[in-house]
Every structure is written in C-alpha cells, then in structure tokens.
Design a protein around this motif. Structure first.
Motif, PDB file in Angstrom:
ATOM      1  N   PRO A 328       8.756   6.176  33.205  1.00 20.36           N
ATOM      2  CA  PRO A 328       8.980   6.101  31.746  1.00 20.36           C
ATOM      3  C   PRO A 328       7.536   6.439  31.075  1.00 20.36           C
ATOM      4  N   GLY A 329       7.546   6.906  29.741  1.00 20.91           N
ATOM      5  CA  GLY A 329       6.642   6.998  28.685  1.00 20.91           C
ATOM      6  C   GLY A 329       6.232   8.444  28.627  1.00 20.91           C
ATOM      7  N   PHE A 330       6.611   9.503  29.024  1.00 24.14           N
ATOM      8  CA  PHE A 330       6.231  10.534  28.901  1.00 24.14           C
ATOM      9  C   PHE A 330       7.305  11.626  28.310  1.00 24.14           C
ATOM     10  N   GLU A 331       8.535  11.001  27.961  1.00 26.43           N
ATOM     11  CA  GLU A 331       9.593  11.960  27.522  1.00 26.43           C
ATOM     12  C   GLU A 331       9.091  12.731  26.175  1.00 26.43           C
ATOM     13  N   GLY A 332       8.204  12.195  25.458  1.00 28.61           N
ATOM     14  CA  GLY A 332       7.954  13.003  24.046  1.00 28.61           C
ATOM     15  C   GLY A 332       6.664  13.623  24.337  1.00 28.61           C
ATOM     16  N   MET A 333       6.057  13.810  25.413  1.00 28.22           N
ATOM     17  CA  MET A 333       4.607  14.238  25.762  1.00 28.22           C
ATOM     18  C   MET A 333       4.640  15.800  25.646  1.00 28.22           C
ATOM     19  N   ASN A 334       5.770  16.564  25.630  1.00 28.81           N
ATOM     20  CA  ASN A 334       5.676  17.826  25.605  1.00 28.81           C
ATOM     21  C   ASN A 334       4.977  18.502  26.696  1.00 28.81           C
ATOM     22  N   LEU A 335       4.892  17.991  27.821  1.00 32.81           N
ATOM     23  CA  LEU A 335       4.298  18.302  28.935  1.00 32.81           C
ATOM     24  C   LEU A 335       5.308  19.490  29.653  1.00 32.81           C
ATOM     25  N   ASP A 336       4.644  20.772  30.189  1.00 30.61           N
ATOM     26  CA  ASP A 336       5.568  21.579  30.671  1.00 30.61           C
ATOM     27  C   ASP A 336       5.917  21.161  32.206  1.00 30.61           C
ATOM     28  N   SER A 337       7.077  21.734  32.611  1.00 26.90           N
ATOM     29  CA  SER A 337       7.492  20.915  33.802  1.00 26.90           C
ATOM     30  C   SER A 337       6.625  21.361  35.136  1.00 26.90           C
ATOM     31  N   LYS A 338       5.610  22.465  35.134  1.00 24.29           N
ATOM     32  CA  LYS A 338       5.181  22.695  36.295  1.00 24.29           C
ATOM     33  C   LYS A 338       4.141  21.711  36.903  1.00 24.29           C
ATOM     34  N   ALA A 339       4.321  21.712  38.396  1.00 21.86           N
ATOM     35  CA  ALA A 339       3.071  20.873  38.903  1.00 21.86           C
ATOM     36  C   ALA A 339       2.119  21.197  38.979  1.00 21.86           C
ATOM     37  N   THR A 340       1.205  21.314  37.988  1.00 19.53           N
ATOM     38  CA  THR A 340      -0.274  21.851  37.753  1.00 19.53           C
ATOM     39  C   THR A 340      -1.259  20.687  37.435  1.00 19.53           C
ATOM     40  N   GLY A 341      -2.288  20.997  37.496  1.00 26.74           N
ATOM     41  CA  GLY A 341      -3.378  20.008  37.339  1.00 26.74           C
ATOM     42  C   GLY A 341      -3.841  19.135  38.566  1.00 26.74           C
ATOM     43  N   ARG A 342      -4.564  18.228  38.244  1.00 25.84           N
ATOM     44  CA  ARG A 342      -5.107  17.199  39.437  1.00 25.84           C
ATOM     45  C   ARG A 342      -4.125  16.296  39.875  1.00 25.84           C
ATOM     46  N   MET A 343      -3.328  16.609  40.822  1.00 23.26           N
ATOM     47  CA  MET A 343      -2.328  15.951  41.251  1.00 23.26           C
ATOM     48  C   MET A 343      -2.407  15.662  42.754  1.00 23.26           C
ATOM     49  N   SER A 344      -1.919  14.557  43.430  1.00 27.81           N
ATOM     50  CA  SER A 344      -2.120  14.544  44.857  1.00 27.81           C
ATOM     51  C   SER A 344      -0.802  15.342  45.616  1.00 27.81           C
ATOM     52  N   PHE A 345      -0.778  15.137  46.539  1.00 27.70           N
ATOM     53  CA  PHE A 345      -0.139  16.209  47.562  1.00 27.70           C
ATOM     54  C   PHE A 345       1.481  15.881  47.242  1.00 27.70           C
ATOM     55  N   THR A 346       1.817  14.430  47.353  1.00 29.21           N
ATOM     56  CA  THR A 346       3.067  14.085  47.077  1.00 29.21           C
ATOM     57  C   THR A 346       3.592  14.287  45.851  1.00 29.21           C
ATOM     58  N   ALA A 347       2.715  14.004  44.553  1.00 26.69           N
ATOM     59  CA  ALA A 347       3.051  14.084  43.390  1.00 26.69           C
ATOM     60  C   ALA A 347       3.586  15.621  43.078  1.00 26.69           C
ATOM     61  N   ARG A 348       2.641  16.532  43.593  1.00 27.33           N
ATOM     62  CA  ARG A 348       2.787  18.047  43.387  1.00 27.33           C
ATOM     63  C   ARG A 348       4.334  18.276  44.021  1.00 27.33           C
ATOM     64  N   GLY A 349       4.424  17.677  44.945  1.00 21.66           N
ATOM     65  CA  GLY A 349       5.627  18.251  45.519  1.00 21.66           C
ATOM     66  C   GLY A 349       6.724  17.488  44.931  1.00 21.66           C
ATOM     67  N   ASP A 350       6.965  16.197  44.328  1.00 23.53           N
ATOM     68  CA  ASP A 350       7.872  15.426  43.788  1.00 23.53           C
ATOM     69  C   ASP A 350       8.101  16.210  42.626  1.00 23.53           C
ATOM     70  N   ALA A 351       7.243  16.823  41.825  1.00 23.05           N
ATOM     71  CA  ALA A 351       7.442  17.558  40.707  1.00 23.05           C
ATOM     72  C   ALA A 351       7.754  18.960  40.778  1.00 23.05           C
ATOM     73  N   THR A 352       8.008  19.299  41.868  1.00 24.74           N
ATOM     74  CA  THR A 352       8.414  20.703  42.445  1.00 24.74           C
ATOM     75  C   THR A 352       9.864  20.764  42.618  1.00 24.74           C
ATOM     76  N   PRO A 353      10.721  21.724  42.198  1.00 28.65           N
ATOM     77  CA  PRO A 353      12.208  21.720  42.340  1.00 28.65           C
ATOM     78  C   PRO A 353      12.479  22.062  43.970  1.00 28.65           C
ATOM     79  N   LYS A 354      13.367  21.520  44.533  1.00 33.33           N
ATOM     80  CA  LYS A 354      13.570  21.626  45.985  1.00 33.33           C
ATOM     81  C   LYS A 354      15.009  21.024  46.239  1.00 33.33           C
ATOM     82  N   GLU A 355      15.400  21.378  47.358  1.00 34.93           N
ATOM     83  CA  GLU A 355      16.649  20.828  48.116  1.00 34.93           C
ATOM     84  C   GLU A 355      16.884  19.247  48.034  1.00 34.93           C
ATOM     85  N   PRO A 356      17.785  18.762  47.454  1.00 35.09           N
ATOM     86  CA  PRO A 356      17.650  17.260  47.391  1.00 35.09           C
ATOM     87  C   PRO A 356      17.820  16.573  48.844  1.00 35.09           C
TER      88      PRO A 356
END
Length: 662
Positions: A328-356
C-alpha cells in the motif's frame, strides 16, 4: 513477542515438562553427528559403522524426525572448522583413499545437485558413473520433507522451500526437466480441481495478534481488513472499522487507513521514471515516514512484511521493491505498470504479468527432489507418477549400493576439492570428505560444486583470488520453517480463524495447513477434533544494519538458539494468541519440528545496498566461472532462490564440463 527467559512456573504452564513426540532418534540412535572432528568419544553412529552407515539400515527415514531439523547438529561441523581454519590442524592425517572412481562427483544433493546428475547422465550416457555427496542426513538440500503421524494419519509439511513458482517463466531446460520427472503443473492443477477443495475451514477468517511488548497490550483482532472477501469467503470490513479494534492510538489508526486507502501522489512534479529511481534509493520505511508522513507507531505494523521474501524488514528493502509487490501507499503515485528501474530479480518478475501460480506439493519441493531421485535411482522410490510419489516411502538402502552407476552418500561433507596435477592438464579431481569422524578421498574425472557457493573458496584453495572474493559476496538468508502438530484445532474453530499474523512475534505468523488432495494423499479434517498441522515462519535479522550484515546477525542467532528456546517461544505464542479460544499448550501440542536454516536461501541483490552490476560483472557471474575440471552450480550461482534457477545453473555447469575439449 520477544525471546522469553526460562521460568519454572511459566514453563509448567506452557507444558515444557510434558512429553511430546520427539523423533530426534532413529532406530534408537541419535542422528546428525557426522562431523569429522578431532579426537573424542566415538559417536553412536560410529558404533553402528560395522553394520553400515545410517542410510544403509532398513527403516531409515529422516523425514519422520522432529525436534531441530533443517541444518541439524552435525551437518555443519566440518564447514565451520574449515571456515575457522582449524579443520586441517585437527585432521592432519591422510584421508582413507577409496578405490571407487567416477566420471562425475557432485558436491551437494539439493535440487541443483540432483538436476546436475540428471543432465550429466542425459549428455554422457546411461553408463556414466556419478557420486553425489551431501552433508545432511537426507537429500534435497533446502527441499526437505516433514512427516507426522498423529492418530496414525500421515500428515506432510515442507521443511524448506515450498513452491515451484518463479518470477519469470521457466527456461526450456528447467521446464523439460520438470516434465521428464512427471511434474506437469496444468495437469496436476486440473486433477486437484477435479478432486475438489475440502471445505473444512470454510468461514474461518484471518486475524492479527498484537503483543504487549510492542503494542502495549496483548490483543487478537479477527477479520480481514480492506475491501472484498477474506479467506474462506468470510466477509471483510473496512480498514477504519478494523483498526478501531486494534491497540493503535487514534493517530496511528488514521495513518494506517491513509496508507491503505488514500490515493495520493507523494512525489508530485516528477515523471514516472524519476519517481521509480527515487523510490529505489529509499527504504519502504523511509517512504512511509518521510513521504506519507505516518507516525513512527505505524512502522511495527509493516516492519516484517518483507521478511518472507528478503529475510529483512522494510528498513532495508527499497520502496520500489514494495511497489512491485503491490504494497500500500502507491495507488496515487501514477507509476506506469512496467517493471523498470532499479529492482531486484524477484520484484521485476512479480511486477511482470504472467500465468498465475496455483500449485504446490504437500511437502513442498521435497517432492521435486524425490522425483529427481526416482529418475536417477528408480529403486529408491516406488511408483511411476508425481501423484503416487507423495505417499511412497524412500528406500534409502538403494542410494549408495556398491557397483551402482549413480550413488548418493549422505552425512558426507566435502573438505577439499583439488585437481590431481596442474589445473590445465590434470586428468582427475580429488574430493576429500568427512563422514563419521573419518576422512575419505575419492577421485572423479569432473566435479560439479552444487553446494553453498560461499563454502567453495574453503574447498578449492587454488581458485583465483578474484573468484574467491566473488563467491564470498553472497550472504545466505537465514530463516526458520516450523511445523507444529496439534491434537485438534478446536481453538481455531472457537475463535473463527484459520491463522494469525503476528507482526512482532517470535514467529511472524501461524496458519492452519491447507487441506490437500493428491493421489492417495487426502487430508481433509472432518471436524475440529481431528489432528492438524500449523505452519510458522521466523526470520531472524537485526534492523538498522545493511542487508548482508543483518543476515550475518541472523546466522549467529540461529546457530546459538537451542530447541528448548524455540519450544518455549512457540508454546508462549500459541497460548497468548489462542488462549481465549481454549488453547492449552500443555495439552494440545503433539509434536514440533523446527527447520532451522541459518544459511537459508540464496542472496538476491538488493538495489538499496548492492551496486548496479554491469552484465557479466555480478559476483555470482564471476564466482560461477568454471575452473579446470570443476564447474559451479546451486541457486547461489544465479543469486536467486528459485527451483528453476537451481536447475538452470545445474544445466549450465554440466554444459561447461561436457563441451568439446573439457
């Protein structure tokens, strides 16, 4: 809920004097004393050596042991002595040379080591001779199995890694291996759906327990906050309604409600990329305090939410990471949904759409290890399918049979791995290992080190200094998976809950094990009088330090904590959270298994603390370079603690050894 000092009266109330199922012993002999340490009284296992090592004795089943498991006593003595520089001073004699020779010796019998054996045989042929050495009393590495038998019923739990999910799709090699050993996830999911989901816990809700040490008073708050419906279909309530039941001050209640519900841009005037870059350089704790402007009283509510992924709290995890996990806390931040920027391996993946991901075995990834073992040594595990493997019993006497093409030797800790001659021209590699206070040496044409990468510099003294430094970089994440067998779950039913989140607890939560049906394994409690397993997780760390230093503090914590301390805190946590529902720890606890992993999961690079490594320059990439006839695997070599990564690193290591000219 902090560590509790022993108190005789309180201990009696908790039931510390009551007998519980303690299967720390197998066939009347203590397990886990296999270190090669200098002189002293002979261990019980040495006395049995005349009739074979423990794994060679009928009825051997380490999965049924309770008490302190995971990195059990005896599994780390050699490694610690090597680290401390005392091993060769205490064991100066020549190792006993075995006449066995192998095409490949694998150090480490976890999923990566077992996968390496599979890939090597696939490439070298069915006649390839392979020896797998592992320091534990069971194979699987962190993929361990816990078995309980309350009232004669088999109940299973994972003693380590639980799921086969990954942040990114499996590689063709890892996916092909999973299918080859019988794991077809869509088919297993379909079969599970067809079997139906047992509804034993229908209507039970989530809950939070707030302890007096942190929040001023002990209080259990039932009901999932936020919109929608909770587990089991329970109706939810708003955050404002839920927070009114907690011991938080009125200001803290308002602040948490703002974090959860408000849509505010806390970095106006910046682009999405600029916001992401700034979020990647501050912790989630700093974001909440300095940008959302919450009261410090709020922080303990969120502090341990990142423990399950990182082994550290929100003080040491980047805010951008937490955005990737939909905190929580980012709903109004207007961040694009892409897994870009300085992110860890897991965070990049979790922010990437894929099969559940929606499947796991009752014993977690122990089933993956067991199916790999079946593929390597079919006689070790009866059956032919993933479904029938769950209830099949491993015949450990088949693992190390003389003359077999593939042999698995447990309780065997590597102490030295060295080329026989100059690295460039050596025809073989000698591996010295310790087993039952005796040193042995064995030779193989090639070696895969599928063990913890941080140990490799102590095993291979001839490695280049830069490679040793890189291998030492990763500091494995300490963690504990505890399973408690209860005689019944009446207290949960009375309170209307299926689990308890304890933000400041010794364990950060407890939950009823989900009913599971797969093959002949059907666990669907018919009522609250039936026995049940409860899962708990603990991740020791030291807030305020850099991430790797927090992990080091956790290592020391786990190695010095006794089982009695764990048991005391477990019993205390149960009675304080569930006592109002009639729970009696002295009466209701049947057995406890503490899966202690001081060196748990692979260290994943954290953008808050680690450099932005250029391609090919990350420590794991430098550290895993082949060295003569030695290749390096394990999920450490990927800096990512996932099953597919362990398999991918095994595949790469085997390719390096078997390519032309190796």
């Amino acid at each position: 809920m902090n560590d509790h000092e022993p108190d005789s009266r309180r201990d009696r109330e908790l039931g510390m004097d009551r007998p519980i199922a303690r299967r720390d012993f197998l066939n009347g002999v203590a397990l886990g004393v296999g270190g090669v340490m200098a002189a002293g009284a002979l261990s019980p296992l040495e006395l049995l050596a005349q009739s074979g090592f423990p794994q060679d004795r009928p009825g051997y089943n380490p999965a049924a042991l309770t008490g302190m498991r995971g990195s059990h006593d005896g599994s780390f003595d050699v490694s610690h002595a090597l680290r401390d520089g005392s091993f060769w001073k205490q064991n100066a004699g020549s190792p006993q040379a075995l006449t066995e020779t192998y095409d490949l010796i694998i150090v480490g019998g976890g999923i990566s080591g077992l996968a390496a054996a599979y890939f090597y045989r696939q490439r070298a042929g069915a006649d390839a001779r392979i020896l797998i050495l592992d320091n534990h009393d069971d194979f699987g590495g962190h993929a361990k199995r816990n078995e309980f038998h309350p009232k004669g019923r088999l109940l299973l739990a994972n003693g380590g890694t639980a799921g086969i999910e990954s942040p990114f799709p499996y590689s063709p090699e890892a996916l092909g291996l999973m299918k080859a050993i019988g794991i077809d996830v869509p088919a297993l999911v379909a079969a599970n759906r067809k079997a139906g989901s047992p509804q034993a816990y229908e209507g039970l809700q989530q809950s939070y327990f707030f302890d007096k040490e942190t929040f001023g008073q002990d209080r259990l708050v039932v009901g999932p906050p936020g919109g929608g419906r909770g587990r089991g279909g329970a109706p939810s309530i708003t955050w404002t309604e839920w927070l009114a039941k907690t011991p938080f001050s009125s200001q803290a209640q308002k602040d948490i409600a703002r974090v959860q519900d408000d849509k505010v841009d806390y970095m106006p005037g910046l682009t999405s990329d600029q916001k992401k870059d700034r979020l990647s350089r501050i912790s989630y704790k700093q974001f909440l305090l300095d940008y959302v402007k919450v009261s410090p009283e709020v922080i303990p509510f969120y502090q341990t939410r990142t423990h399950g992924l990182y082994g550290i709290g929100i003080d040491a995890v980047g805010a951008l990471e937490c955005w990737g996990y939909s905190y929580p806390g980012f709903e109004g931040m207007n961040l694009d949904s892409k897994a870009t920027g300085r992110m860890s391996f897991t965070a990049r993946g979790d922010a990437t759409p894929k099969e559940p991901y929606n499947f796991h075995f009752p014993d977690g990834n122990a089933s993956v290890a067991r199916l790999l073992m079946r593929a390597l040594i079919p006689a070790a595990l009866p059956g032919t399918t993933a479904e029938d493997s769950v209830t099949a019993m491993v015949d450990y006497t088949q693992l190390d049979r003389p003359g077999a093409k593939i042999r698995v030797r447990l309780g065997s800790t590597a102490a030295r791995v060295k080329h026989v001659g100059p690295v460039a021209s050596a025809p073989e590699v000698e591996v010295v290992y310790g087993r039952e206070r005796t040193l042995y040496s064995v030779r193989g044409k090639q070696v895969v080190l599928a063990c913890w990468n941080m140990m490799i510099p102590y095993l291979c003294e001839d490695l280049p200094a830069t490679q040793k430094e890189a291998l030492h970089y990763g500091v494995k994440v300490p963690l504990v998976y505890t399973t408690v067998a209860l005689r019944n779950w009446q207290a949960f039913k009375t309170l209307g809950i299926n689990g308890v989140t304890t933000p400041s607890g010794y364990h950060t939560g407890m939950r009823l094990e989900s009913p599971t049906t797969i093959g002949g394994y059907k666990v669907a409690p018919s009522g609250p009088d039936d026995p049940v397993l409860v899962r708990m997780t603990r991740t020791p760390c030291k807030p305020g330090l850099p991430s790797r230093d927090q992990h080091r503090a956790g290592h020391a914590d786990l190695y010095t904590t006794t089982f009695a301390t764990f048991e005391r805190n477990i019993r205390d946590q149960f009675v304080r959270a569930l006592g109002s529902g009639g729970f009696d720890p002295a009466r209701d606890i049947e057995a406890i298994t503490v899966n202690r992993w001081p060196h748990g999961y692979a260290y994943e690079y954290n953008p808050l603390w680690d450099a932005d490594f250029a391609p090919g320059e990350a420590p794991c990439e430098i550290g895993r370079k082949p060295f003569g006839r030695i290749a390096i695997a394990n999920s450490d070599a990927a800096a990512a603690a996932y099953t597919d990564q362990a398999m991918d690193q095994a595949y790469r290591a085997v390719q390096e050894l078997t390519k032309k000219g190796a």
